[in-house]
Design a protein around this motif. Structure first.
Motif, PDB file in Angstrom:
ATOM      1  N   ASP A   1       8.173  -6.831  -0.707  1.00 51.58           N
ATOM      2  CA  ASP A   1       6.843  -6.351  -1.096  1.00 51.58           C
ATOM      3  C   ASP A   1       6.761  -4.829  -1.145  1.00 51.58           C
ATOM      4  OD1 ASP A   1       5.867  -8.946  -1.312  1.00 51.58           O
ATOM      5  OD2 ASP A   1       5.325  -9.026   0.799  1.00 51.58           O
ATOM      6  N   ILE A   2       7.565  -4.141  -0.325  1.00 48.52           N
ATOM      7  CA  ILE A   2       7.498  -2.678  -0.335  1.00 48.52           C
ATOM      8  C   ILE A   2       8.567  -2.052  -1.231  1.00 48.52           C
ATOM      9  CG2 ILE A   2       6.522  -2.655   1.991  1.00 48.52           C
ATOM     10  CD1 ILE A   2       9.239  -1.650   3.011  1.00 48.52           C
TER      11      ILE A   2
ATOM     12  N   GLY B   1      10.341  -0.415  -4.076  1.00 45.32           N
ATOM     13  CA  GLY B   1       9.857   0.373  -5.197  1.00 45.32           C
ATOM     14  C   GLY B   1       8.524   1.041  -4.979  1.00 45.32           C
ATOM     15  N   LYS B   2       7.914   0.839  -3.813  1.00 44.25           N
ATOM     16  CA  LYS B   2       6.592   1.415  -3.548  1.00 44.25           C
ATOM     17  C   LYS B   2       6.642   2.607  -2.597  1.00 44.25           C
ATOM     18  CE  LYS B   2       4.208  -3.015  -4.192  1.00 44.25           C
ATOM     19  NZ  LYS B   2       3.324  -4.024  -3.554  1.00 44.25           N
TER      20      LYS B   2
ATOM     21  N   THR C   1       7.561   6.351  -1.140  1.00 40.97           N
ATOM     22  CA  THR C   1       7.556   7.673  -1.771  1.00 40.97           C
ATOM     23  C   THR C   1       8.166   8.690  -0.812  1.00 40.97           C
ATOM     24  OG1 THR C   1       5.390   8.331  -0.903  1.00 40.97           O
ATOM     25  CG2 THR C   1       5.401   6.983  -2.905  1.00 40.97           C
TER      26      THR C   1
ATOM     27  N   ASN D   1       3.943   6.028   3.161  1.00 38.06           N
ATOM     28  CA  ASN D   1       4.888   4.939   3.423  1.00 38.06           C
ATOM     29  C   ASN D   1       4.420   4.056   4.570  1.00 38.06           C
ATOM     30  OD1 ASN D   1       6.532   5.834   1.358  1.00 38.06           O
ATOM     31  ND2 ASN D   1       7.846   7.046   2.701  1.00 38.06           N
TER      32      ASN D   1
ATOM     33  N   THR E   1       1.741   1.875   3.194  1.00 36.91           N
ATOM     34  CA  THR E   1       2.316   0.814   2.358  1.00 36.91           C
ATOM     35  C   THR E   1       2.856  -0.323   3.226  1.00 36.91           C
ATOM     36  OG1 THR E   1       2.876   2.346   0.572  1.00 36.91           O
ATOM     37  CG2 THR E   1       4.134   0.291   0.685  1.00 36.91           C
TER      38      THR E   1
ATOM     39  N   ALA F   1       1.400  -4.186   3.499  1.00 34.80           N
ATOM     40  CA  ALA F   1       2.264  -5.341   3.234  1.00 34.80           C
ATOM     41  C   ALA F   1       2.233  -6.330   4.384  1.00 34.80           C
ATOM     42  CB  ALA F   1       3.691  -4.862   2.963  1.00 34.80           C
TER      43      ALA F   1
ATOM     44  N   HIS G   1      13.890   7.458   1.915  1.00 38.11           N
ATOM     45  CA  HIS G   1      12.442   7.657   2.032  1.00 38.11           C
ATOM     46  C   HIS G   1      12.087   7.911   3.499  1.00 38.11           C
ATOM     47  CE1 HIS G   1      11.887   6.348  -2.108  1.00 38.11           C
ATOM     48  NE2 HIS G   1      12.650   5.300  -1.840  1.00 38.11           N
TER      49      HIS G   1
END
Length: 380
Positions: free
Chosen positions: A117-118, A120-121, A123, A129, A132, A136, A231
């Protein structure tokens, strides 16, 4: 004022039964920092509940005065299901009597459930982060279909905790000095908590082997960080288990002292705009939990302790005598149980009749014990 009592009804697993979970919120809902406090996950451990009983009026007064700079969520007795586990005049609040599972074991390993779910999301923004990952996890919790009351309880509590920046789980030992369990990457940032508590020890482990509540969030962020090295993912929650002495230590004076320590900690962090009080004496630096010996009886018998809590001991020193209760010298023979390390006595057991393999003491040392490295570190 935002100080508010809430009630969540947990539908029971048998006809006509339900259990009420009571919890409080205080402080501005839009506060940047969130705090999750819970006590009595092991429902037969009441010192934490006593501490929160004395902390709640302080938070109510601070809330009325507009002094709360964080949003607090407080579960004074987080396991009402365990409160009902009473049999033959004994409270079995540590274990689910239906499954035999320790209430503070087998909490979920969250990262595998949200890894996709995380993807590619993430940054280059650490705060984004964390948000995010939290979103999730919240979505995963909402997608679950709990089949039992204890599963519903766990998901409700976990949803509150995953949204928080500070998560404190209040417990106690059997007969013990105050101490903390936490993850090594959260120290020394939580040294101030140890100081305000006045603990005898802070014991650290990445994975104690049991899936304890306090390890769920550190493990989540640690695994996310390792899986996404490009990240920035900081530890999204300061999480710890606070062990408030022994099970018999539920008294007003002690609870007031513990509540004052928690209040001072939050005030010193700027989460309550109030004088934290006199700066506490520095607590000992953290030590690896693998350096703490869990001393066990190698036969059944009756314990006669030779040491008190806090006593310093040496490897090979007798900690207690074990009085034989069977065999050719039943109730006459006694032999010593020896410490396996240098350190100090952190805890003992209240019940002096012990079975083979029963834990009788924890001895906090400085050197990692080979038998403890990489193994199951808990008592049960």
């Amino acid at each position: 004022m935002s100080f508010e009592l809430h009630r969540t009804v947990l539908t029971g697993d048998t006809p006509g039964t339900a259990t009420d979970l009571y919890w409080y919120t205080a402080g501005p809902a839009d506060a940047e920092t969130r705090v999750h406090l819970q006590a009595a996950l092991h429902a037969d451990e009441q010192p934490g509940t006593m501490a929160l009983h004395h902390l709640l009026p302080k938070l109510r007064e601070a809330d009325a005065a507009g002094q709360l700079k964080a949003q607090f969520t407080i579960f004074p007795s987080v396991n009402p299901l365990g409160l009902a586990n009473y049999s033959l005049r004994h409270h079995i609040g540590r274990y689910d009597v239906e499954t035999g599972v320790n209430y503070n074991r087998r909490w979920p390993d969250l990262y595998p459930h949200i890894a996709q779910d995380i993807a590619g999301k993430l940054t280059d923004d650490p705060k984004a982060n964390i948000a995010t990952i939290r979103a999730a996890v919240a979505a995963w919790i909402d997608s679950q279909q709990p089949g039992t009351a204890i599963q519903r309880l766990r998901l409700a509590v976990l949803k509150s905790a995953v949204a928080a920046d500070i998560v404190l789980d209040l417990h106690c030992d059997d007969d013990s000095l105050k101490h903390i369990f936490t993850s090594p990457e959260l120290m020394p940032c939580l040294q101030d908590l140890a100081d305000w508590m006045g603990v005898a020890a802070t014991l650290t482990a990445e994975d104690s082997g049991g899936g304890s509540f306090d390890e769920v969030l550190p493990s989540l962020y640690r695994k996310a960080r390792l899986a996404n090295p490009d990240h920035p993912i900081p530890s999204g929650a300061e999480t710890a288990t606070l062990e408030y002495r022994g099970r018999a230590d539920s008294f007003d004076a002690i609870g007031q002292e513990d509540a004052a320590g928690l209040y001072g900690f939050f005030a010193s962090r700027g989460l309550i705009a109030a004088d934290p009080g006199r700066k506490p004496t520095a607590a000992p630096a953290p030590t690896p939990f693998e350096a703490t010996e869990v001393l066990r009886a190698d036969a059944p018998g009756l314990l006669a302790y030779r040491v008190e809590l806090g006593d310093r001991v040496s490897k090979g020193q007798p900690i207690a005598d074990l009085i034989a209760m069977d065999g050719p010298e039943a109730f006459v023979a006694r032999r010593p149980i020896l410490s396996g390390t240098d350190g100090f006595v952190l805890s003992r057991v209240m019940g002096k009749y012990v079975v083979r393999g029963g834990a009788i003491a924890k001895i906090v040392g400085k050197d990692i014990l080979p038998a403890r490295a990489g193994g199951y570190l808990l008592e049960d």
